[in-house]
Design an enzyme around this catalytic site. Structure first.
Site, PDB file in Angstrom:
ATOM      1  N   LEU A 153       0.627  -1.164   0.084  1.00 15.33           N
ATOM      2  CA  LEU A 153       0.077  -0.149   0.216  1.00 15.33           C
ATOM      3  C   LEU A 153       0.600   1.014   0.182  1.00 15.33           C
ATOM      4  O   LEU A 153       1.773   1.498   0.869  1.00 15.33           O
ATOM      5  CB  LEU A 153      -0.571   0.069   1.330  1.00 15.33           C
ATOM      6  CG  LEU A 153      -1.891  -0.959   1.702  1.00 15.33           C
ATOM      7  CD1 LEU A 153      -2.136  -1.317   2.842  1.00 15.33           C
ATOM      8  CD2 LEU A 153      -3.166  -1.140   0.351  1.00 15.33           C
ATOM      9  N   THR A 154       0.789   2.122  -1.120  1.00 16.23           N
ATOM     10  CA  THR A 154       1.299   3.355  -1.326  1.00 16.23           C
ATOM     11  C   THR A 154       1.008   4.279  -0.203  1.00 16.23           C
ATOM     12  O   THR A 154      -0.010   4.617   0.820  1.00 16.23           O
ATOM     13  CB  THR A 154       1.206   4.150  -2.341  1.00 16.23           C
ATOM     14  OG1 THR A 154       1.386   3.562  -3.040  1.00 16.23           O
ATOM     15  CG2 THR A 154       1.479   4.979  -2.519  1.00 16.23           C
ATOM     16  N   GLN A 170       7.959  -4.529  -3.677  1.00 20.67           N
ATOM     17  CA  GLN A 170       7.215  -4.168  -4.901  1.00 20.67           C
ATOM     18  C   GLN A 170       7.968  -3.540  -5.571  1.00 20.67           C
ATOM     19  O   GLN A 170       8.333  -2.661  -4.805  1.00 20.67           O
ATOM     20  CB  GLN A 170       6.158  -4.007  -4.309  1.00 20.67           C
ATOM     21  CG  GLN A 170       5.200  -4.359  -5.992  1.00 20.67           C
ATOM     22  CD  GLN A 170       3.603  -3.613  -5.939  1.00 20.67           C
ATOM     23  OE1 GLN A 170       3.155  -2.288  -5.945  1.00 20.67           O
ATOM     24  NE2 GLN A 170       2.904  -4.664  -5.446  1.00 20.67           N
ATOM     25  N   CYS A 186       0.050  -0.969 -12.173  1.00 17.14           N
ATOM     26  CA  CYS A 186      -0.284   0.173 -10.727  1.00 17.14           C
ATOM     27  C   CYS A 186      -0.817   0.866 -12.201  1.00 17.14           C
ATOM     28  O   CYS A 186      -0.489   1.721 -13.228  1.00 17.14           O
ATOM     29  CB  CYS A 186       0.804   1.183 -10.781  1.00 17.14           C
ATOM     30  SG  CYS A 186       0.852   2.498 -10.211  1.00 17.14           S
ATOM     31  N   ASN A 233      -7.398 -10.259  -5.533  1.00 11.74           N
ATOM     32  CA  ASN A 233      -7.903  -8.653  -5.198  1.00 11.74           C
ATOM     33  C   ASN A 233      -9.055  -8.090  -5.030  1.00 11.74           C
ATOM     34  O   ASN A 233      -9.134  -8.187  -6.182  1.00 11.74           O
ATOM     35  CB  ASN A 233      -6.248  -8.460  -5.171  1.00 11.74           C
ATOM     36  CG  ASN A 233      -6.289  -6.500  -4.759  1.00 11.74           C
ATOM     37  OD1 ASN A 233      -5.971  -6.101  -5.301  1.00 11.74           O
ATOM     38  ND2 ASN A 233      -6.883  -6.186  -3.161  1.00 11.74           N
ATOM     39  N   GLY A 234      -9.295  -7.506  -3.945  1.00 14.83           N
ATOM     40  CA  GLY A 234     -10.740  -6.705  -4.860  1.00 14.83           C
ATOM     41  C   GLY A 234     -11.510  -6.800  -3.641  1.00 14.83           C
ATOM     42  O   GLY A 234     -12.708  -7.633  -3.337  1.00 14.83           O
ATOM     43  N   ASP A 235     -12.119  -5.315  -2.774  1.00 15.48           N
ATOM     44  CA  ASP A 235     -13.172  -5.514  -2.082  1.00 15.48           C
ATOM     45  C   ASP A 235     -13.297  -6.782  -0.894  1.00 15.48           C
ATOM     46  O   ASP A 235     -14.663  -6.557  -0.257  1.00 15.48           O
ATOM     47  CB  ASP A 235     -14.331  -5.227  -3.132  1.00 15.48           C
ATOM     48  CG  ASP A 235     -14.174  -4.251  -4.064  1.00 15.48           C
ATOM     49  OD1 ASP A 235     -13.780  -3.213  -3.388  1.00 15.48           O
ATOM     50  OD2 ASP A 235     -14.735  -5.092  -4.609  1.00 15.48           O
ATOM     51  N   ALA A 263      -6.726  -5.037   0.954  1.00 15.75           N
ATOM     52  CA  ALA A 263      -6.072  -4.020   0.344  1.00 15.75           C
ATOM     53  C   ALA A 263      -6.585  -2.825   1.597  1.00 15.75           C
ATOM     54  O   ALA A 263      -6.411  -2.824   3.103  1.00 15.75           O
ATOM     55  CB  ALA A 263      -5.697  -3.061  -0.655  1.00 15.75           C
ATOM     56  N   ARG A 264      -8.143  -1.530   1.334  1.00 13.07           N
ATOM     57  CA  ARG A 264      -8.543  -1.105   1.799  1.00 13.07           C
ATOM     58  C   ARG A 264      -9.489  -1.330   2.561  1.00 13.07           C
ATOM     59  O   ARG A 264      -9.337  -0.584   4.000  1.00 13.07           O
ATOM     60  CB  ARG A 264      -9.423  -1.177   0.602  1.00 13.07           C
ATOM     61  CG  ARG A 264      -9.298   0.697  -0.162  1.00 13.07           C
ATOM     62  CD  ARG A 264     -10.190   1.050  -0.874  1.00 13.07           C
ATOM     63  NE  ARG A 264     -10.804  -0.215  -2.032  1.00 13.07           N
ATOM     64  CZ  ARG A 264     -11.711  -0.068  -2.308  1.00 13.07           C
ATOM     65  NH1 ARG A 264     -12.486   0.859  -2.531  1.00 13.07           N
ATOM     66  NH2 ARG A 264     -12.222  -1.414  -3.609  1.00 13.07           N
TER      67      ARG A 264
END
Length: 729
Positions: free
Chosen positions: A383-384, A436, A467, A569-571, A594-595
């Protein structure tokens, strides 16, 4: 960390609704309260509005700016708010002016010499009067800010605090500790620190990449500044109207195509920066023509016959300018073919002459490398900004199995930038850790992975090919590689053949919305040597809008080779989401989070314990305290380290405010795309944590790190309340 384990919503006494918190606490979302009151929970869920229980609802707060420039509130449009608070654009300072300000700051009484601060003795500095820092301890103590409440984060360590007098918790220090152990604890707890010797070689462009050079030469991958226009045209022609490669189904394995594509690798002007790290003595291959699909070979004898015919015509008096050109061409053909024959002999003798291996039989095939197992492991996504080392330590405590550093740019790493190498730091508690990287060209990535393997301790290296950031895509990296499958495969092949560390790939479904193409490339990704691939269920064009397409992720997982691990990956925002994806597609190795981890890092605990954790505000504050302690140990306990920790804490709080406690919902679990109405929490602290105002985030930081400096302001880097994300791809 106890919490309710049942899946039924828990109704607690809403005492706060009867006694609202002080007016200074502003928070909640932008959804109209009247709209929420008139809808049933099912109707609210259909509109992606969080069904908060009616007794906790309240009118939306009135937006206002706090006194001065202390904070920027109204996060829904941070840029506009910041512009209002600073209506005049600041003039750009010249280099001379910036240098003057730096010198003035260095001579400030607050800029105490680090050696003097650690030891408390002016005589300890070896530079004496020539030191660029201040040595006046009395002047420093007179202007030093007041100590922060609490204990020094290094108090439990063996040895004194490495910041000595400059520590903001100096009042809790012990005086009877030896100075010799100043940095011992930090050195053993944090790994992957770039050595000064290597950094100086990178600065001077004198570091040799022997393994990468041998691998690229063996694969036929040349310097990436050759024949840009041919490669762009060739790769663009491979994309049909459906967004998939027209030749992928009948395409030869990647290794068979790498050499054909090598001389057509793409770059533009931006490629010159990447080429700065390439050895100048490296031979360049001649560009091959992309016009003739069937090459015509002329042997030496034919070339000699042409030369004889031309000479004969010359003796007959028919020689002309065209005849001279033919003579020159025939001579060049003969010389070229002789040179090719010599090159074949030379390359056959030196094809596996590389760094540490002399026997070709000892060369490890990419598909025979050490494998890593992601099966059923809880993977914290890179994560940035917010996925820093202290945050990863918090997630490890809460149950994460796999962690990965923030995305680092290959060119910056090869230039020896300290800020970029800091992204590769690893804590000793991170048992399963990867880094990464993001690069645009095979040679750049190959050199980077070789350098990382030499300088760092990592379990895997992840290459970001998903990205969506414009500045990354415009330079040919990230999701831009999805439109150039040949270059994408040569990047993977070059990296996997250079190092023994497992290489993983992060991609999106495709570049354009509705034109998915990863399913046609997934077999080639494995053939090139990748160990695992993570698929984010959105295209680059979608960015982070709409929900992730898990149906397509399932399709890719089912068609992928068995030796390639596929991660989704996602949600993912609860253990229910995790279980559903694992049950719907057993071929998935695991799911990357992630989030969900940014909003509620205890999601890892929920998945492992299979429960909805109705966490209290006090338990959430304890997690923030752990983060602050880890941050001070990482960035430092002096004034600079405190403010750095505060900055990243505020960035994280811009995500945590989106969490809605389980006990306040009519329908659980919470979905990641739900918009939150304004609501009261079950106590004042919970109400404060629900606020999306930057001023309230600053109040939370003051509970942990003391008062902010005069003139402090903050605007979040990522607009998290707009359902954006910090996720890298």
């Amino acid at each position: 960390m106890d919490g309710p384990t049942s899946t039924e919503p828990i109704v607690e006494d809403p005492c706060i609704s009867e006694h609202p918190p002080p007016a200074k606490i502003v928070g909640g979302g932008g959804v109209e309260t009247q709209t929420v009151h008139n809808k049933t929970p099912e109707e609210l869920v259909a509109k992606a509005i969080a069904p908060v229980k009616r007794e906790y609802l309240r009118p939306p707060p009135q937006r206002h700016h706090s006194d001065g420039n202390r904070a920027v509130t109204g996060v829904q449009n941070d840029d506009a708010a910041e512009a209002k608070s600073n209506p005049l654009l600041k003039e750009k300072k010249s280099k001379r002016q910036l240098k003057r300000e730096r010198l003035q700051e260095q001579k400030s009484p607050l800029n105490l010499c680090p050696v003097v601060a650690k030891t408390g003795k002016v005589s300890a500095c070896s530079y004496s009067d020539k030191c660029r820092f201040n040595h006046d301890v009395d002047a420093f103590n007179a202007q030093k800010p007041a100590d922060i409440e609490g204990t020094c984060p290094f108090l439990d360590n063996e040895g004194p605090c490495p910041y000595g007098l400059a520590c903001r918790f100096a009042g809790t220090h012990k005086d009877d500790l030896p100075v010799e152990t100043l940095n011992s604890r930090r050195q053993c707890s944090e790994l992957n620190v770039l050595s000064k010797e290597t950094q100086k070689l990178l600065w001077k462009n004198k570091l040799k990449f022997t393994k990468a050079h041998a691998t690229l030469k063996h694969l036929g991958i040349t310097r990436h500044g050759i024949n840009d226009k041919f490669s762009n045209q060739e790769e663009d022609d491979q994309i049909d109207t459906n967004g998939s490669s027209t030749t992928d189904n009948n395409e030869a394995p990647a290794y068979a195509n790498i050499k054909l594509e090598s001389s057509l690798l793409v770059t533009g002007e931006e490629g010159l920066d990447d080429a700065a790290v390439i050895e100048d003595d490296r031979p360049q291959k001649k560009a091959k023509s992309s016009i003739n699909e069937t090459p015509t070979f002329i042997d030496v004898n034919n070339a000699s016959n042409i030369q004889e015919k031309v000479l004969q015509k010359s003796h007959d008096g028919d020689a002309s300018v065209g005849t001279a050109v033919m003579l020159s061409a025939a001579t060049n053909i003969q010389e070229t073919n002789l040179q090719r024959s010599q090159d074949r002999v030379t390359s056959a003798a030196t094809v596996d002459h590389p760094a540490a291996e002399t026997d070709k039989s000892l060369k490890v095939h990419p598909r025979e490398k050490k494998l890593i197992d992601f099966k059923e492991k809880l993977y914290l996504a890179p994560l940035t900004t917010v996925g820093n080392l202290p945050f990863r330590r918090v997630c490890k405590v809460l149950g994460a199995d796999v962690t990965c550093g923030e995305m680092a740019m290959c060119t910056n790493l090869l230039q020896g930038q300290a800020s970029e190498w800091a992204l590769l730091r690893r804590h000793s508690s991170e048992e399963f850790f990867g880094v990464q990287i993001c690069g645009s060209y095979p040679d750049t990535v190959a050199r980077t992975v070789e350098l990382i393997e030499q300088e760092c301790s990592v379990d895997f290296i992840d290459i970001n090919m998903g990205c969506p950031i414009d500045i990354v895509v415009s330079k040919g990296g990230g999701s831009s590689l999805l439109t150039k499958p040949m270059r994408m495969k040569s990047v993977i092949a070059g990296a996997t053949a250079t190092v023994d560390t497992p290489i993983t790939i992060k991609v999106r479904t495709g570049y354009f919305e509705g034109k998915n193409r990863i399913h046609s490339l997934i077999a080639d990704i494995r053939n090139c040597g990748a160990t695992a691939v993570t698929i984010h269920g959105r295209s680059r064009q979608q960015r982070y809008s709409k929900l992730a397409d898990w149906g397509y992720i399932y399709q890719c997982a089912k068609t992928a080779p068995k030796s390639l691990q596929v991660l989704g990956n996602g949600d993912v925002f609860s253990y229910v989401d995790w279980n559903k994806h694992k049950n719907d597609c057993p071929e998935l190795s695991t799911c990357m989070i992630a989030r969900g981890a940014l909003i509620k890092p205890w999601i890892f605990t929920e998945i492992k314990e299979q429960r909805h954790w109705d966490i209290s505000s006090g338990e959430r504050l304890d997690i923030l305290k752990d983060y602050v302690r880890f941050g001070l140990q990482h960035w430092g306990s002096d004034s600079k380290g405190v403010e750095t920790t505060r900055h990243f804490l505020l960035e994280w709080l811009s995500y945590t405010c989106r969490y809605i406690p389980v006990g306040l919902l009519d329908v659980i679990p919470q979905r990641i795309n739900w918009r939150s109405p304004a609501y009261y929490g079950r106590d004042d602290l919970e109400t404060l944590m629900a606020s999306d105002s930057a001023a309230d985030w600053i109040r939370i930081s003051e509970l942990l790190l003391g008062k902010v400096p005069e003139g402090f302001s903050f605007a979040p880097k990522h607009k998290s309340n707009a359902y954006d994300t910090a996720e890298n791809g």
